[in-house]
Design an enzyme around this catalytic site. Structure first.
Site, short mmCIF file in Angstrom:
data_model
loop_
_atom_site.label_atom_id
_atom_site.label_comp_id
_atom_site.label_asym_id
_atom_site.label_seq_id
_atom_site.Cartn_x
_atom_site.Cartn_y
_atom_site.Cartn_z
N HIS A 92 27.44 -44.66 -23.65
CA HIS A 92 28.08 -44.37 -24.93
C HIS A 92 27.32 -44.94 -26.12
CE1 HIS A 92 31.56 -43.25 -22.43
NE2 HIS A 92 31.97 -42.59 -23.48
N GLY A 93 26.54 -45.96 -25.93
CA GLY A 93 25.82 -46.48 -27.08
C GLY A 93 25.05 -47.75 -26.79
#
Length: 489
Positions: free
Chosen positions: A326-327
């Site tokens: 996700h990041g």
């Protein structure tokens, strides 16, 4: 190009008319139109990133063709690794280069060293995490001989770049989507109507639910050091609905748009906030990503067909990797780890698949409703609160912000009324009203693929429902075009 923009409102009808009225007699021309339209759609943000998706398409198409004729296992392995290294190499450079560099510098400084390399001003290509996984699944399935490699470069390019789901999913498998580009499509009026319903509800989720919740969530998270515990809880709950409305809204629009063109995408959200434990939640949240990690990471690691400690190890790996996907921030890793800790007790006690054929109040096996006991509602509420707590890490700017936010909740201010400084008075009441309507509609539609799949058969009631949704959109939407949250992933 945003789904909730004037640009897309003009773009979609143009493509639709050309697709069904000008090139409808030729599948290859239809597929070519999909490719060109998808490149225009994607290049609307930054045309330079088209080179990445085109290069990835050519690499995996070539690898797939070569795997078809190659029988030497070592060479097959090499071909697979070429695809993995190229795709994950692009993803790693654009998404994680500065993260690893910054953490390397911090670790080096911890031991007394000092280095000052320059970080790069890297712009993250929109949707790279999604189309990278989509094209990787093709190569892996061809390698495992689960899928016959395509010889149609146009169909394959359309599969990789299909504009409805290109930038934020669902992450489609080649086994489902690619064959649909080989078959002649005929306009299906009932399917198109249902697609329009899903698009309408997706827009409602985005511009009414998500964007209104975002106003409160952003204010609270940006000013968390000045607010009391009860106010922070409101902000966390609003973000919980913001990210669901935003992401599932995108998926609804993507699936509905695909249906307009004769394609069927897989369901990506199945009313996850009605789950009774975290295992059920993850079967219903971002289904395309969860199943991707299950099939291409969890099962190859041994899945659940091994000893308890290895099952725990595999679960930790899949959730941490999911968080990192996700990041490039430790907050996402902690978010993934926290969900793993929620999940592991269910795994150990073999309760992780207990409610696989039911949802609160409905038995899918027997296709019958039942009156849910109070305990099921209590478990559903507990699961929701666990999700709210985990989402704090997902939304926080960094770990210090997350721990400060949580620490400020658990003090005496938790029992005080929310601050008037929310800027919100009327807006807060309006948002709670919107959420109440949203939850009621979600509850009534929880057994279907989307909330508007089954509307009243009486035409007057059906069109009254449409009119109310359009009224809500016009009444509560913001004039600015707010990007979807998952574009940053």
């Amino acid at each position: 190009m945003l789904f909730n923009s004037i640009d897309f409102a003009i773009f979609l009808p143009i493509v639709f008319i050309i697709y069904w009225f000008l090139v409808n007699r030729n599948i290859r021309l239809q597929n070519l139109l999909v490719v060109v339209s998808s490149y225009v759609f994607y290049g609307w943000w930054d045309w330079r990133f088209l080179s990445l998706i085109i290069f990835s398409t050519l690499i995996d198409y070539s690898v797939g063709r070569k795997l078809k004729t190659e029988e030497n296992q070592k060479r097959r392995d090499l071909l697979l690794w070429i695809s993995i290294i190229v795709n994950l190499g692009f993803l790693g450079f654009f998404k994680y280069y500065n993260f690893f560099l910054d953490n390397f510098i911090s670790s080096f400084s911890f031991f007394g060293g000092r280095i000052t390399p320059n970080s790069l001003n890297i712009i993250l290509p929109v949707g790279i995490s999604f189309y990278t996984f989509q094209t990787l699944s093709y190569t892996i399935d061809v390698y495992k001989r689960k899928l016959e490699p395509t010889t149609d470069i146009i169909a394959f390019s359309a599969f990789v770049s299909f504009f409805p789901q290109l930038v934020a999913g669902p992450i489609e498998r080649a086994t489902n989507l690619l064959p649909q580009f080989y078959s002649k499509r005929k306009f299906d009026y009932p399917k198109a109507v249902d697609g329009m319903r899903q698009i309408l509800w997706g827009l409602f989720k985005k511009v009414v639910v998500a964007d209104n919740c975002a106003e409160i969530a952003n204010y609270v998270f940006n000013n968390s050091n000045e607010l009391g515990g009860s106010t922070l809880v409101i902000g966390a709950v609003c973000f919980t609905f913001q990210i669901y409305g935003d992401f599932s809204g995108y998926s609804d629009i993507a699936i509905g748009t695909s249906r307009l063109f004769g394609f069927n995408l897989k369901q990506n959200f199945a009313f996850p906030y009605f789950s009774r434990n975290i295992a059920e939640f993850w079967r219903r949240w971002h289904i395309s990503l969860s199943t991707w990690f299950r099939d291409y990471l969890y099962i190859p690691l041994g899945g659940s067909k091994c000893g308890t400690w290895k099952k725990i190890r595999n679960t930790l790996i899949i959730f941490i990797v999911s968080g990192f996907w996700h990041g490039a921030n430790w907050t996402f890793i902690i978010w993934g780890l926290l969900n793993a800790l929620y999940f592991i007790p269910l795994l150990i006690t073999n309760k992780n698949r207990k409610e696989i054929n039911t949802i609160v109040g409905y038995d899918f096996m027997n296709k019958s409703y039942y009156r849910p006991p109070i305990l099921e509602f209590a478990r559903m509420l507990l699961t929701f609160l666990l999700c709210v707590f985990a989402w704090i890490f997902f939304r926080a700017e960094n770990l210090n912000h997350a721990f400060q936010f949580i620490g400020s909740i658990f003090n005496q201010s938790f029992f005080m009324l929310p601050q008037k400084g929310l800027g919100v008075g009327l807006q807060l009441s309006t948002t709670f009203f919107i959420l109440l309507v949203f939850i009621i509609v979600e509850w009534r539609g929880r057994i279907y693929h989307h909330d508007l799949e089954r509307l009243p058969q009486v035409r007057l009631l059906r069109w009254t429902s449409y009119a109310l949704i359009v009224f809500f959109i016009g009444m509560f939407m913001y004039t600015s075009e707010n990007p979807f949250i998952y574009f940053q992933f």
